[in-house]
Design a protein around this motif. Structure first.
Motif, PDB file in Angstrom:
ATOM      1  N   ALA A 102       0.825  -1.207   0.000  1.00 31.17           N
ATOM      2  CA  ALA A 102       0.000   0.000   0.000  1.00 31.17           C
ATOM      3  C   ALA A 102       0.860   1.258   0.000  1.00 31.17           C
ATOM      4  O   ALA A 102       0.443   2.300  -0.517  1.00 31.17           O
ATOM      5  N   SER A 103       2.063   1.165   0.550  1.00 23.22           N
ATOM      6  CA  SER A 103       2.960   2.322   0.635  1.00 23.22           C
ATOM      7  C   SER A 103       3.720   2.578  -0.658  1.00 23.22           C
ATOM      8  O   SER A 103       4.165   3.700  -0.898  1.00 23.22           O
ATOM      9  N   LEU A 104       3.901   1.538  -1.457  1.00 22.33           N
ATOM     10  CA  LEU A 104       4.692   1.652  -2.681  1.00 22.33           C
ATOM     11  C   LEU A 104       3.817   1.380  -3.903  1.00 22.33           C
ATOM     12  O   LEU A 104       2.840   0.635  -3.808  1.00 22.33           O
ATOM     13  N   PRO A 105       4.173   1.942  -5.044  1.00 22.33           N
ATOM     14  CA  PRO A 105       3.361   1.743  -6.260  1.00 22.33           C
ATOM     15  C   PRO A 105       3.616   0.383  -6.916  1.00 22.33           C
ATOM     16  O   PRO A 105       4.245   0.290  -7.958  1.00 22.33           O
ATOM     17  N   THR A 106       3.143  -0.668  -6.288  1.00 21.83           N
ATOM     18  CA  THR A 106       3.378  -2.016  -6.810  1.00 21.83           C
ATOM     19  C   THR A 106       2.277  -2.395  -7.800  1.00 21.83           C
ATOM     20  O   THR A 106       1.116  -2.040  -7.619  1.00 21.83           O
ATOM     21  N   PRO A 107       2.644  -3.142  -8.846  1.00 20.19           N
ATOM     22  CA  PRO A 107       1.656  -3.560  -9.842  1.00 20.19           C
ATOM     23  C   PRO A 107       0.700  -4.626  -9.291  1.00 20.19           C
ATOM     24  O   PRO A 107       0.975  -5.249  -8.266  1.00 20.19           O
ATOM     25  N   ILE A 108      -0.388  -4.855  -9.987  1.00 18.73           N
ATOM     26  CA  ILE A 108      -1.424  -5.778  -9.525  1.00 18.73           C
ATOM     27  C   ILE A 108      -0.892  -7.209  -9.389  1.00 18.73           C
ATOM     28  O   ILE A 108      -1.259  -7.913  -8.451  1.00 18.73           O
ATOM     29  N   TRP A 109      -0.024  -7.642 -10.306  1.00 19.15           N
ATOM     30  CA  TRP A 109       0.511  -8.999 -10.199  1.00 19.15           C
ATOM     31  C   TRP A 109       1.293  -9.164  -8.910  1.00 19.15           C
ATOM     32  O   TRP A 109       1.298 -10.236  -8.315  1.00 19.15           O
ATOM     33  N   PHE A 110       1.942  -8.090  -8.459  1.00 19.33           N
ATOM     34  CA  PHE A 110       2.702  -8.136  -7.214  1.00 19.33           C
ATOM     35  C   PHE A 110       1.756  -8.297  -6.026  1.00 19.33           C
ATOM     36  O   PHE A 110       2.044  -9.029  -5.082  1.00 19.33           O
ATOM     37  N   TRP A 111       0.603  -7.619  -6.093  1.00 17.37           N
ATOM     38  CA  TRP A 111      -0.396  -7.758  -5.034  1.00 17.37           C
ATOM     39  C   TRP A 111      -0.904  -9.198  -4.957  1.00 17.37           C
ATOM     40  O   TRP A 111      -0.991  -9.775  -3.876  1.00 17.37           O
ATOM     41  N   VAL A 112      -1.230  -9.753  -6.101  1.00 21.87           N
ATOM     42  CA  VAL A 112      -1.780 -11.120  -6.128  1.00 21.87           C
ATOM     43  C   VAL A 112      -0.764 -12.117  -5.571  1.00 21.87           C
ATOM     44  O   VAL A 112      -1.071 -12.905  -4.668  1.00 21.87           O
ATOM     45  N   LEU A 113       0.450 -12.078  -6.101  1.00 22.05           N
ATOM     46  CA  LEU A 113       1.480 -13.013  -5.636  1.00 22.05           C
ATOM     47  C   LEU A 113       1.948 -12.693  -4.217  1.00 22.05           C
ATOM     48  O   LEU A 113       2.219 -13.602  -3.429  1.00 22.05           O
ATOM     49  N   GLY A 114       2.031 -11.411  -3.899  1.00 16.37           N
ATOM     50  CA  GLY A 114       2.478 -11.001  -2.568  1.00 16.37           C
ATOM     51  C   GLY A 114       1.559 -11.471  -1.459  1.00 16.37           C
ATOM     52  O   GLY A 114       1.994 -11.729  -0.338  1.00 16.37           O
ATOM     53  N   ILE A 115       0.284 -11.605  -1.772  1.00 12.60           N
ATOM     54  CA  ILE A 115      -0.674 -12.134  -0.799  1.00 12.60           C
ATOM     55  C   ILE A 115      -0.661 -13.658  -0.813  1.00 12.60           C
ATOM     56  O   ILE A 115      -0.628 -14.306   0.231  1.00 12.60           O
ATOM     57  N   ALA A 116      -0.630 -14.240  -1.996  1.00 10.62           N
ATOM     58  CA  ALA A 116      -0.736 -15.700  -2.130  1.00 10.62           C
ATOM     59  C   ALA A 116       0.442 -16.456  -1.535  1.00 10.62           C
ATOM     60  O   ALA A 116       0.258 -17.523  -0.937  1.00 10.62           O
TER      61      ALA A 116
END
Length: 134
Positions: A102-116
């Motif tokens: 949330a603090s950094l401009p990460t792409p959506i794929w990073f969100w998906v994998l970062g959670i999974a």
């Protein structure tokens, strides 16, 4: 009881060590600009926004290995035959990851994998519960 209490910090420490080592390898291959450090959030945001795919993917790989190792270590230390300590480690790491994303401009794929990837604490825990007790 003491083993279950110590299991979570042990898992977290093991995970942090994994993240540190793998991210250092990633920084050797894809060095961030000199000004991009943890103390300069603007420079860090600029770096993340323009970082190559593999620079960000090293972070995901670090999280994946850390999740597995944290789950394994936490379950081995707890020695109670349950995934509870591993799950607590996973939730703590997930909260930290969500804050960073949330603090950094990460792409959506990073969100998906970062959670999974934090679900890998259960794979590490399962392996720890199947192997011979230490």
């Amino acid at each position: 009881m003491v083993r279950r209490i110590l299991a979570v910090p042990a898992g977290l420490i093991a995970g942090i060590i994994c993240i540190t080592i793998i991210e250092k390898i990633g920084h050797q291959m894809y060095p961030p600009p000199a000004g991009a450090g943890s103390d300069d959030m603007v420079a860090m945001k600029n770096y993340v926004a323009q970082a190559p795919f593999m620079a960000l993917f090293f972070v995901i790989m670090a999280y994946a290995v850390a999740g597995f190792v944290a789950g394994f270590v936490a379950s081995k230390v707890a020695r109670n035959g349950k995934h509870t300590s591993a799950a607590v480690c996973g939730v703590i790491f997930l909260c930290i990851t969500l804050y960073m994303m949330a603090s950094l401009p990460t792409p959506i794929w990073f969100w998906v994998l970062g959670i999974a990837v934090w679900g890998l604490v259960f794979a590490g825990s399962r392996l720890a519960l199947k192997t011979k007790k230490i």
